[in-house]
Design a protein around this motif. Structure first.
Motif, short mmCIF file in Angstrom:
data_model
loop_
_atom_site.label_atom_id
_atom_site.label_comp_id
_atom_site.label_asym_id
_atom_site.label_seq_id
_atom_site.Cartn_x
_atom_site.Cartn_y
_atom_site.Cartn_z
N MET A 1 0.80 -1.23 0.00
CA MET A 1 0.00 0.00 0.00
C MET A 1 0.83 1.28 0.00
SD MET A 1 -1.47 -0.27 3.92
CE MET A 1 -2.39 1.26 3.92
N ARG A 2 2.06 1.21 0.57
CA ARG A 2 2.90 2.42 0.59
C ARG A 2 3.21 2.90 -0.83
NH1 ARG A 2 5.02 3.70 5.59
NH2 ARG A 2 4.86 2.07 7.19
N ASN A 3 3.49 1.98 -1.71
CA ASN A 3 3.79 2.34 -3.10
C ASN A 3 2.61 3.05 -3.74
OD1 ASN A 3 5.36 2.23 -5.62
ND2 ASN A 3 3.81 0.75 -6.27
N CYS A 4 1.40 2.56 -3.46
CA CYS A 4 0.19 3.18 -3.98
C CYS A 4 0.04 4.60 -3.43
CB CYS A 4 -1.03 2.34 -3.60
SG CYS A 4 -2.61 3.08 -4.05
N ILE A 5 0.13 4.75 -2.12
CA ILE A 5 -0.06 6.05 -1.47
C ILE A 5 0.98 7.06 -1.95
CG2 ILE A 5 -0.07 7.25 0.75
CD1 ILE A 5 -0.95 4.51 1.99
N GLU A 6 2.25 6.62 -2.00
CA GLU A 6 3.33 7.53 -2.41
C GLU A 6 3.11 8.04 -3.83
OE1 GLU A 6 5.79 8.78 -0.68
OE2 GLU A 6 5.45 7.66 1.20
N SER A 7 2.55 7.20 -4.69
CA SER A 7 2.32 7.63 -6.07
C SER A 7 1.23 8.70 -6.17
CB SER A 7 1.94 6.43 -6.96
OG SER A 7 0.59 6.03 -6.76
N LEU A 8 0.37 8.78 -5.13
CA LEU A 8 -0.74 9.73 -5.14
C LEU A 8 -0.42 11.05 -4.44
CD1 LEU A 8 -3.59 7.18 -4.32
CD2 LEU A 8 -3.09 8.19 -6.54
N LEU A 9 0.59 11.05 -3.59
CA LEU A 9 0.93 12.24 -2.82
C LEU A 9 1.31 13.47 -3.65
CD1 LEU A 9 2.86 10.68 0.19
CD2 LEU A 9 0.68 11.91 0.27
N PRO A 10 1.92 13.32 -4.82
CA PRO A 10 2.24 14.51 -5.63
C PRO A 10 1.03 15.35 -6.03
CG PRO A 10 3.57 12.66 -6.36
CD PRO A 10 2.56 12.11 -5.40
N GLY A 11 -0.17 14.84 -5.79
CA GLY A 11 -1.37 15.62 -6.06
C GLY A 11 -1.52 16.80 -5.12
N GLY A 12 -0.83 16.75 -3.99
CA GLY A 12 -0.81 17.87 -3.05
C GLY A 12 -2.17 18.20 -2.48
N GLU A 13 -2.39 19.49 -2.22
CA GLU A 13 -3.60 19.95 -1.54
C GLU A 13 -4.85 19.86 -2.43
OE1 GLU A 13 -3.95 20.78 1.55
OE2 GLU A 13 -1.83 20.76 2.15
N ASP A 14 -4.68 19.67 -3.72
CA ASP A 14 -5.84 19.54 -4.60
C ASP A 14 -6.54 18.20 -4.44
OD1 ASP A 14 -5.60 22.05 -5.86
OD2 ASP A 14 -4.03 21.27 -7.19
N VAL A 15 -5.83 17.26 -3.82
CA VAL A 15 -6.33 15.88 -3.74
C VAL A 15 -6.59 15.48 -2.30
CG1 VAL A 15 -5.76 13.46 -4.22
CG2 VAL A 15 -5.12 15.24 -5.86
N GLU A 16 -7.66 14.73 -2.12
CA GLU A 16 -7.99 14.11 -0.84
C GLU A 16 -7.81 12.61 -1.00
OE1 GLU A 16 -11.82 14.40 2.01
OE2 GLU A 16 -12.26 13.69 -0.02
N ILE A 17 -6.95 12.01 -0.18
CA ILE A 17 -6.69 10.58 -0.25
C ILE A 17 -7.33 9.91 0.94
CG2 ILE A 17 -4.91 8.78 -0.33
CD1 ILE A 17 -2.99 10.95 -1.44
N LEU A 18 -8.29 9.02 0.69
CA LEU A 18 -8.99 8.29 1.74
C LEU A 18 -8.50 6.85 1.75
CD1 LEU A 18 -12.66 9.56 1.16
CD2 LEU A 18 -10.89 10.55 2.64
N ILE A 19 -7.76 6.49 2.77
CA ILE A 19 -7.31 5.10 2.92
C ILE A 19 -8.38 4.37 3.73
CG2 ILE A 19 -5.48 3.56 3.71
CD1 ILE A 19 -3.59 6.01 3.72
N VAL A 20 -9.11 3.50 3.07
CA VAL A 20 -10.22 2.80 3.73
C VAL A 20 -9.73 1.43 4.19
CG1 VAL A 20 -12.60 2.04 3.55
CG2 VAL A 20 -11.83 4.02 2.23
N ASP A 21 -9.46 1.33 5.48
CA ASP A 21 -9.04 0.06 6.08
C ASP A 21 -10.28 -0.78 6.32
OD1 ASP A 21 -8.07 -2.00 7.76
OD2 ASP A 21 -8.41 -0.72 9.53
N ASP A 22 -10.41 -1.85 5.53
CA ASP A 22 -11.61 -2.68 5.56
C ASP A 22 -11.46 -3.86 6.53
OD1 ASP A 22 -14.24 -3.37 4.62
OD2 ASP A 22 -13.34 -4.94 3.38
N GLY A 23 -11.25 -3.54 7.81
CA GLY A 23 -11.15 -4.59 8.82
C GLY A 23 -9.91 -5.44 8.69
N SER A 24 -8.78 -4.83 8.33
CA SER A 24 -7.54 -5.58 8.13
C SER A 24 -7.03 -6.21 9.41
CB SER A 24 -6.46 -4.65 7.55
OG SER A 24 -6.85 -4.11 6.31
N LYS A 25 -6.30 -7.33 9.24
CA LYS A 25 -5.75 -8.06 10.38
C LYS A 25 -4.23 -7.89 10.50
CE LYS A 25 -9.88 -9.81 10.97
NZ LYS A 25 -10.75 -9.26 12.03
N ASP A 26 -3.65 -7.11 9.59
CA ASP A 26 -2.19 -6.92 9.62
C ASP A 26 -1.88 -5.48 10.03
OD1 ASP A 26 -2.90 -5.50 7.38
OD2 ASP A 26 -1.61 -6.58 5.98
N GLU A 27 -0.81 -4.92 9.48
CA GLU A 27 -0.40 -3.56 9.86
C GLU A 27 -1.05 -2.46 9.02
OE1 GLU A 27 1.59 -2.83 12.51
OE2 GLU A 27 1.23 -4.95 12.89
#
Length: 340
Positions: free
Chosen positions: A17-43
């Motif tokens: 997931m870090r690779n995914c998130i990092e690729s989206l961060l250059p959108g800056g303040e124009d973008v809202e990133i919602l990480i939806v944790d769907d009941g995960s059992k890991d980190e």
């Protein structure tokens, strides 16, 4: 106001997931990133909270009981504040250069008096071990560098369906018809892109390779063995799409829109039928017959058209030669398109 909300459905996604998130961060303040944790059992929950703390105002972590991919998409839509809405799966990512072009266009699009309903762009199959990266593009089908409607689109080829990877919808468009995906069901990305189509009026196509679709993990939902093990869910999605087509059939006044919705429905109908053929049991044959009877009951016209197509004749038939030819075509499609 945020230009774009990007929802990342995440279930036990700590490894990628870090690779995914990092690729989206250059959108800056124009973008809202919602990480939806769907009941995960890991980190996954901890990683989501870490990013929220590090990028306040850009990233929000949403934690919920496990509801499946569809409910994660629903949660993203419920919480979205962006003018447009995009879903990026946690093992996928976006291309940096194309991302900036997408955002630059959307900044201008929000100023339009008549709002844009759907932005389309290309996506790339990032298949594990594949030297050839298959790009799905639409420049031979869709007008470029201008707004357009359904009446201006061309004919889609078998490999050119508009998928979740290729669309960005206007947030309020999705909310306007009480859009909600089923819980605890795989393959709902097909419903996500299919359901809104009759409500879409204004479109734009950017010929950029934006979305990078990672494929090839053994445990991935689109792995063939996994799909067969979840055939009940594939059938459920297939039937929901039949219902959606039948519901809107009489209202589809534009021939091009009707043709495309039939084209997409045919693709799903054939995928389900082929998977049932590969199971090669009396039970799977009965399930395949039931699926085609369901289509006939809900939309006799669609049934007539689909069963008369080349693929329909083969995948509906119980003939051994038809079975052999269908499997041969399926293997060619796997190699060329790069799926499963």
């Amino acid at each position: 106001m945020k230009i774009l909300t990007i929802a990342i459905p995440s279930y036990n996604s700590m490894d990628y997931m870090r690779n995914c998130i990092e690729s989206l961060l250059p959108g800056g303040e124009d973008v809202e990133i919602l990480i939806v944790d769907d009941g995960s059992k890991d980190e996954t929950p901890a990683i989501a909270d870490e990013y929220e703390a590090k990028y306040p105002g850009i990233i929000r972590a949403i934690h919920q009981e496990n509801g499946g991919h569809g409910e994660a998409v629903n949660a993203g839509l419920r919480n979205a504040t962006g003018f447009f809405y995009k879903v990026v799966d946690s093992d996928d990512w976006v291309d940096a250069e194309a991302y900036q072009k997408i955002l630059a266009f959307l900044k201008e699009a929000v100023k339009e008096e008549e709002p844009l309903d759907m932005l389309l762009s290309n996506y790339v199959y990032e298949k594990v071990g594949a030297k050839h990266k298959k790009v799905i593009q639409y420049h031979s089908i869709l007008p470029e560098n201008r707004y357009f409607g359904w009446e201006e689109i061309g004919h889609f080829h078998a490999s050119q369906n508009i998928l979740m990877h290729s669309v960005i919808y206007r947030t309020e468009l999705l909310r306007s018809f009480q859009f909600e995906l089923p819980k605890h069901t795989f393959y709902v990305d097909n419903i996500f892109v299919y359901w809104p189509l009759p409500y879409v009026k204004k479109m734009y196509y950017l010929d950029v390779d934006f979305y990078r679709y990672f494929i090839g993990r053994d445990d991935q939902s689109v792995n063939e063995k996994v799909m067969i093990s979840r055939i009940d869910q594939q059938i459920r999605v297939n039937k929901i799409m039949i219902d959606l087509y039948a519901k809107h059939e009489s209202m589809l006044s534009c021939p091009q829109l009707k043709e495309y919705m039939l084209h997409y429905l045919e693709t799903i109908q054939m995928v389900t039928s082929v998977l049932l053929m590969k199971m090669n049991t009396s039970e799977s044959e009965a399930m395949r017959d039931d699926l085609w009877h369901y289509l006939e009951e809900k939309s006799p016209d669609a049934y007539k058209i689909l069963k008369s197509s080349v693929l329909g004749k083969f995948t509906k038939s119980h003939n051994k030669l038809s079975h052999k030819l269908t499997m041969g075509g399926y293997k060619i499609a796997q190699k060329w398109i790069g799926f499963n």
